[in-house]
Design an enzyme around this catalytic site. Structure first.
Site, short mmCIF file in Angstrom:
data_model
loop_
_atom_site.label_atom_id
_atom_site.label_comp_id
_atom_site.label_asym_id
_atom_site.label_seq_id
_atom_site.Cartn_x
_atom_site.Cartn_y
_atom_site.Cartn_z
CE1 TYR A 81 -40.18 -13.44 25.06
CE2 TYR A 81 -39.86 -15.34 26.47
CZ TYR A 81 -40.02 -14.80 25.21
OH TYR A 81 -40.04 -15.61 24.12
CG ASP A 84 -32.35 -8.08 11.00
OD1 ASP A 84 -31.41 -7.70 11.71
OD2 ASP A 84 -33.00 -7.32 10.27
CG ASP A 100 -37.66 -18.00 24.02
OD1 ASP A 100 -37.19 -19.15 24.16
OD2 ASP A 100 -38.89 -17.76 24.04
CE LYS A 142 -34.43 -4.71 13.18
NZ LYS A 142 -34.01 -5.38 11.96
#
Ligand code: NAD
Length: 359
Positions: A123, A223, A247, A190
């Site tokens: 972002y 995940d 987000d 991640k």
């Protein structure tokens, strides 16, 4: 007496701002409101959606309660919300997600807090458009320096994750946990795939955690975290995430507690904090005294906690909880049937909350 900038916003903004202000005043918090404008209506009159006096007021007071502001799609000005976050360096987005009895949801006992990093990651806005000269140069540079190749027909978004920004957001999460008496911080990443960005995030998270032995720390791969939040949300408490995952997971968690109508939030920096609902300006309901004021009122609860008015925050939170639990004086979106004629308007729901505060 604390002075707080009240930004009325546009669309449904002025109606919910008025409702939230009355409820906060009823707690006896003694706020001195510095009312300022922003949004499409002030744009039409003054040629800017965010007058300098509004920014100056937020800077001076350090605290704002902000109603939603419309961002025109594909034309006009860029998002005022993003502009405010960047120019005031509001690096932490705080979104508590708590179940209130009486709100329709598949879950009944959620009490999570999302802490989202607000300034970097994908972002950051560092993007290179397909086919442009600088994009071509970048692709050639990467192809010379990496064993993995980018094809010429690619567009590129850069994902910066820095030690400084990670450290301050993870510290923010731990400090918040400590201040609010929470037990655990989970850092989400991640790192198994993005070793140099999310890997750095994880490494810094672990380092910061060492300074907070009184708070449990763990990490989760994003995940897996999504699945766990659906299956076992009770295992989690304060969750700290880089911008993009933050987000996505804040909407997931808002969904766990019944959606936008009850999702408060805040964007916080070292010197300034803006408290606002997660939802937008819902222009189709403008001026109808129809929408749910709860999310902005609960943002007011967060604001009261932030300025140390804990008793008032608690009273307001309990009053909202009681009104929702009774299910009588609530707006249409909180009724089982959205056309239920017994639904009340925005200001009547605020009246019912004020009654509870006073009783
Ligand atoms: P929205 O949140 O305004 O509306 C989404 C849906 O939720 C609509 O059906 C709306 O009617 C409903 N809704 C929203 N708030 C509600 C409430 N308090 N009570 C009952 N129902 C409610 O999202 P959108 O339609 O995508 O955006 C409208 C405008 O708001 C856009 O210009 C967008 O950029 C802006 N926006 C501003 C903010 C902000 O100021 N922080 C945040 C999100 C969107």
């Amino acid at each position: 007496m604390p002075t707080v900038t009240l930004i009325l916003g546009d669309g449904i903004g002025p109606e919910i701002a008025a409702a939230a202000r009355r409820c906060i005043d009823a707690t006896g918090a003694g706020i001195n409101w510095d009312v300022k404008e922003a949004g499409v209506e002030v744009m039409e009159r003054q040629g800017t959606p965010l007058p300098q006096v509004t920014i100056d007021s937020i800077r001076k007071n350090g605290i704002a309660l902000k109603a939603p502001i419309t961002t025109p799609v594909g034309k006009g000005y860029r998002s005022i919300n993003v502009h405010l976050r960047q120019s005031l360096d509001l690096y932490a987005c705080l979104r508590p997600c708590k179940s209130y009895k009486g709100v329709r949801s598949r879950y009944s006992d959620i009490d999570l807090v999302i802490v989202r990093e607000n300034t970097e990651d994908l972002y950051a806005g560092i993007e290179f458009q397909k086919g442009k000269d600088d994009t071509g140069q970048l692709i050639r540079w990467v192809n010379e320096h990496s064993s993995r190749k980018i094809t010429e027909d690619s567009g590129i978004s850069i994902k910066p994750i820095s030690v400084k920004a990670t450290e301050r957001i993870v510290r923010f999460a731990f400090d918040y946990a400590r201040k609010m008496g929470r037990r655990k911080v989970t850092s989400v990443h991640k790192a198994n795939i993005m070793k140099f960005s999310d890997g750095l995030w994880l490494e810094v998270s672990r380092e910061v955690a060492k300074d907070y032995n009184d708070i449990e720390f763990e990490d989760r791969i994003v995940d897996n975290m999504c699945m766990q939040l659906i299956q076992k949300p009770e295992l989690y408490d304060v969750i700290v995430l880089p911008n993009l995952y933050g987000d996505i997971l804040s909407d997931l968690c808002a969904g766990l507690v019944g959606g936008l109508g009850v999702a408060p939030g805040a964007n916080i920096g070292d010197n300034t904090a803006i408290f606002e609902a997660t939802h937008g300006s819902a222009p189709k309901y403008k001026g109808m005294n129809k929408v749910n004021p709860t999310a902005l009122i609960l943002s007011g609860v967060m604001m009261l906690n932030y300025i140390g008015k804990k008793g008032q925050a608690q009273r307001l939170d309990s009053a909202v909880a009681d009104v929702i639990a009774e299910g009588k004086n609530v707006t249409y979106d909180m009724k089982a049937d959205r056309n239920d004629p017994t639904a009340v308007g925005t200001s009547q729901m605020a009246d019912a909350i004020i009654e509870k505060i006073k009783s």
